[in-house]
Design a protein around this motif. Structure first.
Motif, mmCIF file in Angstrom:
data_model
loop_
_atom_site.group_PDB
_atom_site.id
_atom_site.type_symbol
_atom_site.label_atom_id
_atom_site.label_comp_id
_atom_site.label_asym_id
_atom_site.label_seq_id
_atom_site.Cartn_x
_atom_site.Cartn_y
_atom_site.Cartn_z
ATOM 1 N N SER A 1 0.830 -1.205 0.000
ATOM 2 C CA SER A 1 0.000 0.000 0.000
ATOM 3 C C SER A 1 0.865 1.256 0.000
ATOM 4 O O SER A 1 2.045 1.227 0.336
ATOM 5 C CB SER A 1 -0.924 -0.001 1.212
ATOM 6 O OG SER A 1 -0.175 0.022 2.404
ATOM 7 N N PHE A 2 0.236 2.356 -0.403
ATOM 8 C CA PHE A 2 0.887 3.656 -0.362
ATOM 9 C C PHE A 2 -0.173 4.736 -0.274
ATOM 10 O O PHE A 2 -1.369 4.474 -0.418
ATOM 11 C CB PHE A 2 1.816 3.867 -1.565
ATOM 12 C CG PHE A 2 1.125 3.884 -2.905
ATOM 13 C CD1 PHE A 2 0.778 5.074 -3.507
ATOM 14 C CD2 PHE A 2 0.846 2.699 -3.568
ATOM 15 C CE1 PHE A 2 0.161 5.096 -4.745
ATOM 16 C CE2 PHE A 2 0.234 2.701 -4.814
ATOM 17 C CZ PHE A 2 -0.105 3.902 -5.399
ATOM 18 N N LYS A 3 0.294 5.950 -0.033
ATOM 19 C CA LYS A 3 -0.629 7.069 0.182
ATOM 20 C C LYS A 3 -0.266 8.212 -0.752
ATOM 21 O O LYS A 3 0.902 8.455 -1.030
ATOM 22 C CB LYS A 3 -0.524 7.530 1.631
ATOM 23 C CG LYS A 3 -1.328 8.757 1.963
ATOM 24 C CD LYS A 3 -1.280 9.083 3.448
ATOM 25 C CE LYS A 3 0.005 9.763 3.833
ATOM 26 N NZ LYS A 3 -0.022 10.278 5.214
ATOM 27 N N MET A 4 -1.292 8.916 -1.212
ATOM 28 C CA MET A 4 -1.098 10.144 -1.975
ATOM 29 C C MET A 4 -1.871 11.251 -1.283
ATOM 30 O O MET A 4 -3.039 11.068 -0.910
ATOM 31 C CB MET A 4 -1.604 9.993 -3.410
ATOM 32 C CG MET A 4 -1.442 11.272 -4.225
ATOM 33 S SD MET A 4 -1.939 11.102 -5.950
ATOM 34 C CE MET A 4 -3.717 11.076 -5.793
ATOM 35 N N ILE A 5 -1.229 12.381 -1.109
ATOM 36 C CA ILE A 5 -1.903 13.571 -0.590
ATOM 37 C C ILE A 5 -2.025 14.537 -1.757
ATOM 38 O O ILE A 5 -1.028 14.918 -2.373
ATOM 39 C CB ILE A 5 -1.125 14.217 0.562
ATOM 40 C CG1 ILE A 5 -0.976 13.227 1.705
ATOM 41 C CG2 ILE A 5 -1.838 15.491 1.028
ATOM 42 C CD1 ILE A 5 -0.092 13.707 2.830
ATOM 43 N N ALA A 6 -3.260 14.894 -2.085
ATOM 44 C CA ALA A 6 -3.520 15.800 -3.200
ATOM 45 C C ALA A 6 -4.623 16.764 -2.796
ATOM 46 O O ALA A 6 -5.672 16.348 -2.300
ATOM 47 C CB ALA A 6 -3.940 15.025 -4.445
ATOM 48 N N GLU B 1 -6.184 12.928 1.681
ATOM 49 C CA GLU B 1 -5.384 11.706 1.669
ATOM 50 C C GLU B 1 -6.121 10.621 0.905
ATOM 51 O O GLU B 1 -7.300 10.383 1.139
ATOM 52 C CB GLU B 1 -5.139 11.207 3.090
ATOM 53 C CG GLU B 1 -4.251 12.093 3.913
ATOM 54 C CD GLU B 1 -4.010 11.507 5.298
ATOM 55 O OE1 GLU B 1 -4.936 10.885 5.858
ATOM 56 O OE2 GLU B 1 -2.894 11.666 5.802
ATOM 57 N N PHE B 2 -5.392 9.958 -0.003
ATOM 58 C CA PHE B 2 -5.938 8.847 -0.768
ATOM 59 C C PHE B 2 -5.021 7.647 -0.553
ATOM 60 O O PHE B 2 -3.802 7.759 -0.682
ATOM 61 C CB PHE B 2 -6.011 9.190 -2.261
ATOM 62 C CG PHE B 2 -6.883 10.387 -2.544
ATOM 63 C CD1 PHE B 2 -8.248 10.237 -2.674
ATOM 64 C CD2 PHE B 2 -6.329 11.647 -2.656
ATOM 65 C CE1 PHE B 2 -9.059 11.335 -2.923
ATOM 66 C CE2 PHE B 2 -7.124 12.750 -2.913
ATOM 67 C CZ PHE B 2 -8.491 12.600 -3.044
ATOM 68 N N PHE B 3 -5.602 6.514 -0.223
ATOM 69 C CA PHE B 3 -4.834 5.310 0.050
ATOM 70 C C PHE B 3 -5.041 4.313 -1.085
ATOM 71 O O PHE B 3 -6.160 4.123 -1.564
ATOM 72 C CB PHE B 3 -5.267 4.693 1.381
ATOM 73 C CG PHE B 3 -4.999 5.596 2.544
ATOM 74 C CD1 PHE B 3 -3.755 5.598 3.163
ATOM 75 C CD2 PHE B 3 -5.978 6.455 3.017
ATOM 76 C CE1 PHE B 3 -3.492 6.440 4.228
ATOM 77 C CE2 PHE B 3 -5.731 7.300 4.078
ATOM 78 C CZ PHE B 3 -4.484 7.287 4.689
ATOM 79 N N PHE B 4 -3.945 3.689 -1.495
ATOM 80 C CA PHE B 4 -3.963 2.718 -2.587
ATOM 81 C C PHE B 4 -3.328 1.419 -2.109
ATOM 82 O O PHE B 4 -2.405 1.440 -1.294
ATOM 83 C CB PHE B 4 -3.149 3.231 -3.774
ATOM 84 C CG PHE B 4 -3.648 4.522 -4.353
ATOM 85 C CD1 PHE B 4 -4.492 4.520 -5.447
ATOM 86 C CD2 PHE B 4 -3.261 5.743 -3.816
ATOM 87 C CE1 PHE B 4 -4.952 5.718 -5.995
ATOM 88 C CE2 PHE B 4 -3.715 6.940 -4.347
ATOM 89 C CZ PHE B 4 -4.555 6.923 -5.437
ATOM 90 N N ALA B 5 -3.785 0.306 -2.635
ATOM 91 C CA ALA B 5 -3.174 -0.997 -2.365
ATOM 92 C C ALA B 5 -3.148 -1.776 -3.672
ATOM 93 O O ALA B 5 -4.112 -1.765 -4.433
ATOM 94 C CB ALA B 5 -3.959 -1.759 -1.310
ATOM 95 N N THR B 6 -2.024 -2.413 -3.919
ATOM 96 C CA THR B 6 -1.868 -3.210 -5.136
ATOM 97 C C THR B 6 -1.706 -4.683 -4.757
ATOM 98 O O THR B 6 -1.558 -5.016 -3.585
ATOM 99 C CB THR B 6 -0.650 -2.737 -5.945
ATOM 100 O OG1 THR B 6 0.530 -2.967 -5.180
ATOM 101 C CG2 THR B 6 -0.764 -1.266 -6.299
ATOM 102 N N SER B 7 -1.703 -5.530 -5.756
ATOM 103 C CA SER B 7 -1.627 -6.960 -5.477
ATOM 104 C C SER B 7 -0.196 -7.471 -5.319
ATOM 105 O O SER B 7 0.005 -8.585 -4.826
ATOM 106 C CB SER B 7 -2.335 -7.747 -6.577
ATOM 107 O OG SER B 7 -1.751 -7.461 -7.830
ATOM 108 N N ASN B 8 0.797 -6.659 -5.731
ATOM 109 C CA ASN B 8 2.186 -7.111 -5.610
ATOM 110 C C ASN B 8 3.132 -5.909 -5.571
ATOM 111 O O ASN B 8 2.746 -4.796 -5.929
ATOM 112 C CB ASN B 8 2.542 -8.071 -6.753
ATOM 113 C CG ASN B 8 2.378 -7.426 -8.105
ATOM 114 O OD1 ASN B 8 3.045 -6.438 -8.420
ATOM 115 N ND2 ASN B 8 1.481 -7.973 -8.923
ATOM 116 N N PRO B 9 4.377 -6.124 -5.166
ATOM 117 C CA PRO B 9 5.331 -5.012 -5.038
ATOM 118 C C PRO B 9 5.642 -4.312 -6.370
ATOM 119 O O PRO B 9 5.823 -3.098 -6.408
ATOM 120 C CB PRO B 9 6.592 -5.674 -4.475
ATOM 121 C CG PRO B 9 6.145 -6.948 -3.865
ATOM 122 C CD PRO B 9 4.940 -7.371 -4.649
#
Length: 71
Positions: A38-43, A47-55
């Motif tokens: 997961s990672f975060k973007m501030i725009a 705050e918006f949080f994202f999660a992906t299925s792999n690195p």
């Protein structure tokens, strides 16, 4: 501009829009989000949080968003 859906059933009608400007910030981890890849973007103060299925996907998304933020 990043468009996303809350409901996976209707991809023909965009749900919400995140306006990505050069003042956004991407960060790799946040204690609020206890999710792998997961990672975060501030725009625009949000705050918006994202999660992906792999690195690899995580790094790809972060690189693309960082590029847009740096323009």
């Amino acid at each position: 501009m990043l468009i996303f859906q809350n409901d996976r059933s209707d991809f023909n009608h965009p749900g919400k829009v995140i306006k990505i400007q050069n003042k956004c910030k991407i960060s790799t981890s946040d204690p609020k989000l206890d999710k792998e890849h997961s990672f975060k973007m501030i725009a625009d103060g949000n705050e918006f949080f994202f999660a992906t299925s792999n690195p690899a996907d995580k790094e790809s998304w972060m690189a693309a968003l960082t590029k847009v933020c740096d323009e």
